[in-house]
Write a protein that holds these residues in place. Structure first.
Motif, PDB file in Angstrom:
ATOM      1  N   ASP A  61      -1.628  -1.456  -9.102  1.00 14.83           N
ATOM      2  CA  ASP A  61      -2.548  -2.323  -8.366  1.00 14.83           C
ATOM      3  C   ASP A  61      -2.595  -3.724  -8.982  1.00 14.83           C
ATOM      4  O   ASP A  61      -2.733  -4.718  -8.279  1.00 14.83           O
ATOM      5  CB  ASP A  61      -3.945  -1.696  -8.331  1.00 14.83           C
ATOM      6  N   HIS A  89      -2.011  10.133 -12.436  1.00 19.57           N
ATOM      7  CA  HIS A  89      -1.771   9.341 -11.230  1.00 19.57           C
ATOM      8  C   HIS A  89      -2.757   8.179 -11.128  1.00 19.57           C
ATOM      9  O   HIS A  89      -2.428   7.122 -10.593  1.00 19.57           O
ATOM     10  CB  HIS A  89      -1.835  10.223  -9.971  1.00 19.57           C
ATOM     11  N   ARG A  90      -3.950   8.350 -11.694  1.00 15.65           N
ATOM     12  CA  ARG A  90      -4.940   7.257 -11.670  1.00 15.65           C
ATOM     13  C   ARG A  90      -4.464   6.092 -12.532  1.00 15.65           C
ATOM     14  O   ARG A  90      -4.667   4.921 -12.189  1.00 15.65           O
ATOM     15  CB  ARG A  90      -6.306   7.761 -12.118  1.00 15.65           C
ATOM     16  N   VAL A  92       2.004   7.036  -6.583  1.00 15.75           N
ATOM     17  CA  VAL A  92       0.923   7.948  -6.965  1.00 15.75           C
ATOM     18  C   VAL A  92       1.320   9.385  -6.636  1.00 15.75           C
ATOM     19  O   VAL A  92       1.078  10.301  -7.427  1.00 15.75           O
ATOM     20  CB  VAL A  92      -0.406   7.544  -6.293  1.00 15.75           C
ATOM     21  N   ILE A 108       2.581   1.765  -3.546  1.00 16.30           N
ATOM     22  CA  ILE A 108       1.646   2.311  -4.530  1.00 16.30           C
ATOM     23  C   ILE A 108       1.318   3.768  -4.207  1.00 16.30           C
ATOM     24  O   ILE A 108       1.309   4.629  -5.091  1.00 16.30           O
ATOM     25  CB  ILE A 108       0.381   1.442  -4.640  1.00 16.30           C
ATOM     26  N   SER A 109       1.080   4.069  -2.946  1.00 16.22           N
ATOM     27  CA  SER A 109       0.762   5.434  -2.533  1.00 16.22           C
ATOM     28  C   SER A 109       1.900   6.396  -2.861  1.00 16.22           C
ATOM     29  O   SER A 109       1.675   7.510  -3.365  1.00 16.22           O
ATOM     30  CB  SER A 109       0.475   5.460  -1.030  1.00 16.22           C
ATOM     31  N   LYS A 146       0.826  -1.210   0.000  1.00 16.97           N
ATOM     32  CA  LYS A 146       0.000   0.000   0.000  1.00 16.97           C
ATOM     33  C   LYS A 146       0.866   1.268   0.000  1.00 16.97           C
ATOM     34  O   LYS A 146       0.555   2.241  -0.693  1.00 16.97           O
ATOM     35  CB  LYS A 146      -0.913  -0.029   1.231  1.00 16.97           C
ATOM     36  N   ASN A 156      -1.746   4.308 -10.580  1.00 10.60           N
ATOM     37  CA  ASN A 156      -2.379   3.527  -9.520  1.00 10.60           C
ATOM     38  C   ASN A 156      -2.978   2.235 -10.077  1.00 10.60           C
ATOM     39  O   ASN A 156      -2.797   1.153  -9.500  1.00 10.60           O
ATOM     40  CB  ASN A 156      -3.452   4.363  -8.827  1.00 10.60           C
TER      41      ASN A 156
END
Length: 144
Positions: free
Chosen positions: A133, A125-126, A113, A109-110, A106, A129
């Motif tokens: 994921d 950034h989407r 982003v 990935i954070s 987590k 992500n």
């Protein structure tokens, strides 16, 4: 030698990977060790913080696997068409999350982003992500 936090190290590692992509894109010879040393302004590879050395080396060692991992999750797109900064962010995160496993998934990935929000166009950034994921499998983080 200055102290770097993980966010700083991720940024420097991403920047080094970006430089690698530029060299590759321009078909130029380069010394990968010199690239990461240049990001830190050091003369000896051992002076590069361990986290960055590990993530950077694993990204280069698993280059083909990471490209394949990214391409598997692209829809109507190819890896070569991605922005080099985007490639570098994805490579840094996949290397850290899939191979090094030095932070919880987590967090990896954070942080990627956040890099995407700082260095890519609005909304990209989407995309980062979504790819991460799918490309970084779940794993048990054992701590520091």
């Amino acid at each position: 030698m200055p102290e770097y936090n993980r966010t700083d190290e991720r940024t420097k590692t991403m920047s080094a990977l970006y430089q690698v992509f530029l060299f590759l894109e321009n078909h130029e010879d380069f010394d990968a060790t010199e690239v990461i040393k240049g990001q830190y302004g050091v003369d000896d590879f051992e002076e590069v913080p361990v986290f960055s050395r590990c993530v950077y080396a694993l990204a280069l060692e698993h280059y083909d696997e990471i490209v394949k991992s990214i391409e598997e999750h692209l829809v109507n797109w190819t890896f070569s068409r991605l922005d080099d900064v985007c490639k570098a962010i994805l490579f840094e995160a996949i290397s850290e999350g899939k191979y090094a496993k030095l932070s919880p998934r987590k967090v990896v990935i954070s942080e990627a982003v956040k890099l995407a929000k700082n260095y890519l166009k609005d909304g990209d950034h989407r995309f980062v992500n979504a790819i991460l994921d799918k490309a970084i499998p779940e794993y048990d983080f054992q701590g520091k």
